[in-house]
Design an enzyme around this catalytic site. Structure first.
Site, PDB file in Angstrom:
ATOM      1  CD  GLU A  18      53.757 -12.403  -8.793  1.00  0.00           C
ATOM      2  OE1 GLU A  18      54.485 -11.611  -9.245  1.00  0.00           O
ATOM      3  OE2 GLU A  18      53.699 -13.120  -7.634  1.00  0.00           O
ATOM      4  CD  GLU A  67      54.356 -17.335  -9.264  1.00  0.00           C
ATOM      5  OE1 GLU A  67      55.072 -17.000  -8.596  1.00  0.00           O
ATOM      6  OE2 GLU A  67      53.651 -17.048 -10.404  1.00  0.00           O
TER       7      GLU A  67
HETATM    8  C1  BGP Z   1      56.585 -14.160  -9.087  1.00  0.00           C
HETATM    9  C2  BGP Z   1      56.174 -14.244 -10.543  1.00  0.00           C
HETATM   10  C3  BGP Z   1      57.117 -15.710 -11.119  1.00  0.00           C
HETATM   11  C4  BGP Z   1      58.266 -15.734 -10.276  1.00  0.00           C
HETATM   12  C5  BGP Z   1      58.276 -15.790  -8.702  1.00  0.00           C
HETATM   13  C6  BGP Z   1      59.710 -15.874  -7.941  1.00  0.00           C
HETATM   14  O1  BGP Z   1      56.607 -12.702  -9.020  1.00  0.00           O
HETATM   15  O2  BGP Z   1      54.739 -14.636 -11.031  1.00  0.00           O
HETATM   16  O3  BGP Z   1      57.286 -15.434 -12.389  1.00  0.00           O
HETATM   17  O4  BGP Z   1      59.592 -15.646 -10.978  1.00  0.00           O
HETATM   18  O5  BGP Z   1      57.736 -14.453  -8.279  1.00  0.00           O
HETATM   19  O6  BGP Z   1      60.278 -14.631  -8.134  1.00  0.00           O
HETATM   20  P1  BGP Z   1      61.822 -14.450  -8.613  1.00  0.00           P
HETATM   21  O7  BGP Z   1      61.834 -15.368  -9.813  1.00  0.00           O
HETATM   22  O8  BGP Z   1      62.269 -13.327  -8.627  1.00  0.00           O
HETATM   23  O9  BGP Z   1      62.395 -15.569  -7.452  1.00  0.00           O
END
Ligand code: BGP
Length: 489
Positions: free
Chosen positions: A197, A382
């Site tokens: 990201e 993701e």
């Molecule tokens: C993205 C990241 C991850 C992950 C995901 C979900 O921004 O790459 O590392 O954690 O989001 O976000 P969160 O964990 O805040 O729910």
């Protein structure tokens, strides 16, 4: 069949949220190791000493100030230290992924497990051995690793003592680390992502920036772009089978209304997300970004060879995360980060418990948008539903079942749209690795209770629990999705 038969179904994780073992095997501290847990209502903070040695805490966007250094404070709970302990559970976890039929597994390497301070010339052998064992275990089940080289972590020593990414030296340290990975894991891993990201890196944890000066941010980011491009070049040289991608947080974005001014503002908001892809896919800063930097009088120190490096280091594929969509409106800072508390509401969509607006159709739009714009293979690295799970217990107090039909519904709807993008729109989509395929620490809040997994991990928000793993209903559902190559949802 809509999906190609070698489609890479799998799941995704990241070291700082999953691996643990923070002080074992010679590993050094990273910037994530000084980051406390928060909650839905309380932001996460970093513990640090300011230049006068006072112990303080700062949230993500509060500048810590020049001379500050992140520190671990005795007695505090830092979620990354144990995370959910993949370090000691990797065989068990990989066996569960294999049982679901994973063809691919996204994980990140902890930079400080290989280079505890970040600036060493040679790697920590014990760290190399750990990842080699993990990759061998994956290969045993024919699971292809997708390796993120940098998922939100930076060696604490580099941040505290060397200026983090603001310093050009960090480019060299990072490329040495990446080269070490290509050399040591050649033949075991072929799919790589340079930075997770890249459009969400604006803070101390990821870049080591200490002020909110735009100059500092853009300088650090420029170094990240150069490091990524050099890494792509290096990876191709080391092994022609290597496929190296970028990764961006990308959501569908809708203009608030149909006025021409709203649309123009919308284009600018889109550019804020797209310019990262433009640099990494096209190999140069887009003209609109150059003009904006000029207007803001932001000066970036560039080495003479940087233009050539960026040109030669364009990526092989685009990896992106997709969780929600947003609405652009003049005067609103549209962000793709986890904190959606100030987002403009879309009346057509429902939200999850963290305020994320759920939008499967938006995923199809985004796949079209990215493919039209760059003509590169895409990978949804993701996607997923973060929510609270309520296990059912048996008479002995053991977890009997976890019924997560809401997660199944979310994933089913998103995969159905992916399928249309492939089948009806001809998008070249190579893989799907839903986030947190096993429950892990939330990046945004540091909680455990925001769960994404097909596999439940018995642990609470303070890191207490047996860490035992249990199959949720979604486990069996996803197993069948993979088994039928997405035909049965
Ligand atoms: C993205 C990241 C991850 C992950 C995901 C979900 O921004 O790459 O590392 O954690 O989001 O976000 P969160 O964990 O805040 O729910």
């Amino acid at each position: 069949m809509a999906f190609p038969k070698d489609f890479l179904w799998g799941g995704a994780t990241a070291a700082n949220q999953y691996e643990g073992g923070y002080d074992q095997g010679g590993r050094g501290l990273s910037t994530q190791d000084v980051r406390k847990a928060g909650s839905r209502t309380k932001k996460r903070t970093v513990t640090y000493l300011d230049r006068d040695g006072n112990l303080k805490e700062a949230t993500r966007f509060e500048p810590m100030g020049i001379g500050s250094k992140g520190v671990v404070v005795e007695g505090e709970y830092y979620p990354s230290h144990q995370a959910v302990d993949f370090y000691h559970h990797y065989k068990e976890d990989i066996a569960l992924f294999a049982e679901m039929g994973f063809r691919c597994f996204r994980m990140s390497i902890s930079w400080t497990r290989l280079f505890p301070r970040g600036d060493e010339e040679t790697a920590n052998e014990e760290g190399v051995r750990f990842y080699r064992d993990v990759f061998i275990e994956l290969r045993k089940y024919d699971i292809e690793p997708l390796v993120t080289l940098n998922h939100f972590d930076l060696p604490l020593y580099l941040a505290n003592e060397k200026g983090g990414w603001v310093s050009r030296d960090t480019v060299g340290y990072f490329v040495n680390y990446a080269r070490t990975c290509f050399e040591n894991f050649s033949g075991l891993a072929h799919y790589w992502i340079t930075f997770n990201e890249i459009n969400c890196m604006l803070d101390w944890n990821k870049l080591g920036i200490l002020t909110d000066e735009p100059d500092e941010f853009y300088q650090a980011l420029h170094h990240v772009f150069v490091a990524s491009a050099l890494t792509v070049r290096e990876g191709h040289r080391k092994d022609s089978r290597n496929r190296i991608g970028m990764m961006v947080a990308y959501g569908a974005m809708y203009p608030f209304d149909c006025s021409p001014d709203t649309y123009l503002n919308h284009l600018h908001c889109m550019h804020n997300m797209q310019w990262y892809c433009d640099v990494q896919c096209r190999g140069y800063y887009p003209s609109y970004k150059k003009k904006e930097l000029e207007r803001l009088q932001i000066h970036i120190e560039q080495a003479e060879e940087d233009e050539r490096i960026l040109k030669e280091g364009t990526v092989d594929f685009i990896g992106f995360s997709y969780y929600f969509s947003v609405v652009s409106k003049a005067g609103i800072n549209v962000m793709m980060t986890g904190d959606q508390s100030h987002a403009v509401e879309n009346p057509y969509l429902k939200k999850n418990e963290w305020g994320w607006q759920i939008d499967p159709v938006g995923l199809r739009s985004v796949l079209n948008e990215l493919y039209d714009r760059y003509q590169k293979p895409l990978w949804i690295v993701e996607n997923g539903y973060g929510g609270i799970d309520t296990p059912e217990y048996d008479f002995e107090g053991d977890i009997k079942a976890i019924h997560d039909d809401y997660r199944i519904a979310y994933l089913r709807a998103h995969i159905a749209e992916m399928k249309k993008a492939v089948e009806l729109d001809g998008v070249d989509l190579i893989g799907y690795t839903p986030w947190g395929c096993i429950d892990l620490i939330s990046a945004g809040t540091g909680e455990m209770s925001k769960r994404y997994g097909f596999i439940y991990v018995e642990m609470d928000d303070q890191g207490r629990g047996s860490l035992r793993r249990f199959r949720k209903d979604s486990f069996y559902w996803y197993q069948n999705v993979i088994h039928t190559n997405g035909e049965e949802l």
